[in-house]
Design a protein around this motif. Structure first.
Motif, mmCIF file in Angstrom:
data_model
loop_
_atom_site.group_PDB
_atom_site.id
_atom_site.type_symbol
_atom_site.label_atom_id
_atom_site.label_comp_id
_atom_site.label_asym_id
_atom_site.label_seq_id
_atom_site.Cartn_x
_atom_site.Cartn_y
_atom_site.Cartn_z
ATOM 1 N N UNK A 68 0.813 -1.220 0.000
ATOM 2 C CA UNK A 68 0.000 0.000 0.000
ATOM 3 C C UNK A 68 0.846 1.268 0.000
ATOM 4 N N UNK A 69 2.165 1.125 0.090
ATOM 5 C CA UNK A 69 3.013 2.327 0.155
ATOM 6 C C UNK A 69 2.937 3.146 -1.127
ATOM 7 N N UNK A 70 2.633 2.512 -2.271
ATOM 8 C CA UNK A 70 2.543 3.248 -3.538
ATOM 9 C C UNK A 70 1.105 3.622 -3.881
ATOM 10 N N UNK A 71 0.174 3.340 -2.991
ATOM 11 C CA UNK A 71 -1.223 3.694 -3.235
ATOM 12 C C UNK A 71 -1.376 5.203 -3.335
ATOM 13 N N UNK A 72 -2.317 5.621 -4.188
ATOM 14 C CA UNK A 72 -2.639 7.042 -4.297
ATOM 15 C C UNK A 72 -3.202 7.597 -3.003
ATOM 16 N N UNK A 73 -3.762 6.724 -2.166
ATOM 17 C CA UNK A 73 -4.587 7.167 -1.049
ATOM 18 C C UNK A 73 -4.009 6.791 0.310
ATOM 19 N N UNK A 74 -2.676 6.835 0.430
ATOM 20 C CA UNK A 74 -2.029 6.593 1.717
ATOM 21 C C UNK A 74 -0.941 7.638 1.949
ATOM 22 N N UNK A 75 -0.612 7.858 3.221
ATOM 23 C CA UNK A 75 0.547 8.667 3.582
ATOM 24 C C UNK A 75 1.558 7.762 4.284
ATOM 25 N N UNK A 76 2.801 8.198 4.320
ATOM 26 C CA UNK A 76 3.856 7.468 5.008
ATOM 27 C C UNK A 76 4.256 8.266 6.244
ATOM 28 N N UNK A 77 4.235 7.604 7.396
ATOM 29 C CA UNK A 77 4.606 8.246 8.652
ATOM 30 C C UNK A 77 5.592 7.336 9.401
ATOM 31 N N UNK A 78 6.069 7.792 10.526
ATOM 32 C CA UNK A 78 6.948 6.975 11.370
ATOM 33 C C UNK A 78 6.193 6.507 12.617
ATOM 34 N N UNK A 79 6.428 5.252 12.988
ATOM 35 C CA UNK A 79 5.835 4.748 14.224
ATOM 36 C C UNK A 79 6.698 5.185 15.411
ATOM 37 N N UNK A 80 6.294 4.856 16.656
ATOM 38 C CA UNK A 80 7.064 5.307 17.823
ATOM 39 C C UNK A 80 8.530 4.861 17.820
ATOM 40 N N UNK A 81 8.842 3.777 17.084
ATOM 41 C CA UNK A 81 10.232 3.312 16.998
ATOM 42 C C UNK A 81 11.017 4.017 15.896
ATOM 43 N N UNK A 82 10.322 4.868 15.132
ATOM 44 C CA UNK A 82 10.992 5.546 14.041
ATOM 45 C C UNK A 82 10.946 4.801 12.726
#
Length: 547
Positions: free
Chosen positions: A147-161
């Motif tokens: 889903x990382x290349x989906x038009x409808x998602x963002x990429x964020x960092x979890x608490x571990x970075x």
């Protein structure tokens, strides 16, 4: 000298409202300086309106609710493009700078290659706010999530970075829930069954993060007098990969008479596809036969389409699956188009086009060139011929610029072919001369815009081909015979690059041709010195419409 660059700008109140929750890191730096005026771009204002006298009471209420949804899309785009809008706007020292930031949805000048116009502002992240600013491409490539290349998602960092993928429906849950509820209320007011179905399915898409079914329903609408393009749609803002779609909205009133005139042209797509000036393997795909052409008055812009340079025609949906099944719809925004022709294109022609050819600058040619640009998105190739997947994914951040270049050049190809068939009136010299003047208009959008890059490539390619000449006084004349040769050659080159998924080749083309030469910059300076605006800002909203 240029006039005061922000004189006359009028921004609707909705641009200055709302909040965002995920600030960029640079927001800790307070803006302390006024804009460097000589680096900013001039705009002229234009009022968006339409005759609503034939609308019923329910239709007028629906339009008001659509504008409310559009305002939500506007705030969501602020989050995607920058981050926390309120704290940023409040940090600016004067009203003029605040208004200019509203036009640009942040501190970067969209018509000046995204150069910062506020002191203490870093360069704009290529991935805008879709990705962590410290993320590397290698780190993204190593992320194991389809889903990382989906038009409808963002990429964020979890608490571990570590990187994680979040769907829009979760990232923007509160806003999209509200927008979904409002769309359901619109659906209850809709009399047209096609519009009603689309609004209901689009409302569900906001919370499910699946827009495919609602895109199909949008394609099925035929007779509705009101249209609403809304949601995460174009991927221009993501200049890192070109994967992520931005929120936007257009509220549209259909011009039934003009739309009737345009009906026949989409039926020529299969025939024109076969005649493309390129090897057969690059034109084996057949465009959908359900494509539509319609004309509209646009009464409200919001989000991505309202940022910097304004769109005057739309070709949607972008989903290749929908295009294969249904084709696409091309929407000509007649009132916005007329504004750019009268206030920008005609004045440019008076500065740069030889007097003997200025009579060939016509609104009908501008309308046709713009319209067939959108139609031409349906021509060519969407899936690479060598197993590299879709053209969009194979060409990554260059996909949008090359696709816009393809649409420009194949749009002109369509005009020439239909003119030969007697399906389009007028002198072909009108279309070619207006096309050249249109390059000067669009190249001013700069390298930060896919349309701007496409125009630079085309200008430099045509110049090498001798498709136009410039005299000692700096005035341009079209060489009509060489114009057609250059058109066919560039069409073939772009289609081959797309079909081969040739990322390296496109990168080289953009590097060699996607830039403004010293000579061209002198021409653009003449336009600036003549105080010709680069684009428009809109007076718009419920009060403007008398609602």
């Amino acid at each position: 000298m240029k006039k005061s660059l922000l004189a006359g700008i009028s921004i609707c109140a909705s641009l200055m409202m709302g909040c965002a929750e995920q600030p960029h890191k640079q927001e800790v730096k307070k803006a302390v300086a006024a804009p460097k005026v000589n680096h900013l771009v001039d705009y002229t204002d234009f009022t968006l309106t339409s005759d609503l006298s034939h609308m019923s009471g329910n239709q007028k209420i629906m339009i008001k609710k659509m504008i409310e949804v559009a305002e939500i899309m506007d705030n969501l785009f602020w989050k995607q493009a920058y981050g926390n809008k309120d704290s940023f706007i409040e940090s600016l020292p004067n009203d003029e700078l605040k208004r200019y930031a509203a036009v640009n949805y942040g501190p970067w000048d969209r018509l000046q290659d995204n150069k910062p116009f506020v002191d203490n502002t870093p360069e704009k992240p290529l991935g805008a706010n879709f990705y962590p600013q410290d993320m590397t491409k290698e780190e993204f490539d190593n992320l194991k999530d389809d889903a990382k290349t989906s038009l409808y998602t963002v990429i964020r960092r979890d608490p571990r970075g570590e990187l994680k993928v979040i769907p829009y429906s979760k990232e923007f849950e509160a806003e999209l829930d509200r927008a979904s509820s409002l769309l359901m209320e619109c659906a209850q007011l809709a009399k047209d069954p096609g519009l009603k179905k689309y609004l209901e399915l689009r409302a569900k898409a906001f919370v499910s993060n699946d827009y495919f079914t609602s895109d199909l329903a949008w394609m099925d609408m035929k007779s509705n007098p009101i249209d609403f393009v809304v949601g995460p749609i174009e991927n221009y803002e993501d200049m890192l990969f070109g994967y992520k779609a931005s929120f936007e909205a257009y509220v549209l009133i259909k011009d039934m008479k003009w739309s009737k005139k345009l009906e026949k042209y989409a039926s020529f797509l299969p025939e024109l596809q076969k005649g493309l000036p390129v090897d057969k393997k690059y034109k084996d795909e057949m465009p959908g036969t359900d494509s539509q052409l319609n004309a509209y008055d646009v009464v409200y812009y919001a989000g991505d389409c309202n940022a910097g340079g304004k769109t005057i025609a739309i070709n949607l949906p972008n989903d290749e699956r929908v295009q294969d099944q249904k084709g696409s719809r091309r929407l000509q925004l007649k009132n916005a188009m007329r504004a750019k022709f009268d206030k920008i294109l005609v004045p440019i022609s008076e500065v740069l086009i030889d007097p003997s050819q200025r009579k060939h600058i016509t609104f009908d040619a501008f309308f046709a060139n713009t319209m067939f640009h959108e139609v031409a998105h349906g021509l060519g190739i969407k899936e690479t011929i060598n197993g590299k997947g879709t053209v969009r994914k194979a060409l990554k951040e260059h996909a949008s610029a090359l696709e816009e270049g393809k649409a420009d050049i194949l749009g002109l190809y369509m005009v020439s072919q239909l003119h030969k068939k007697g399906e389009i009136d007028g002198d072909m010299k009108d279309y070619y001369t207006t096309f050249l003047a249109g390059i000067f208009r669009s190249v001013r959008f700069g390298a930060a815009s896919a349309h701007g890059v496409a125009n630079m490539v085309r200008f430099n390619f045509f110049k090498e081909y001798g498709a136009f000449e410039q005299d000692a006084a700096g005035l341009y004349k079209v060489n009509y015979e060489k114009m057609e040769e250059a058109m066919n050659a560039l069409s073939a080159k772009i289609l081959e690059l797309q079909g081969n998924g040739d990322y390296k080749g496109v990168t080289e083309l953009v590097k060699s041709h996607g830039k403004i030469s010293f000579e061209l910059q002198k021409d653009l300076d003449k336009i600036d010195d003549a105080n010709i605006p680069t684009d428009v800002v809109f007076n718009q909203g419920v009060e403007v419409l008398g609602l």
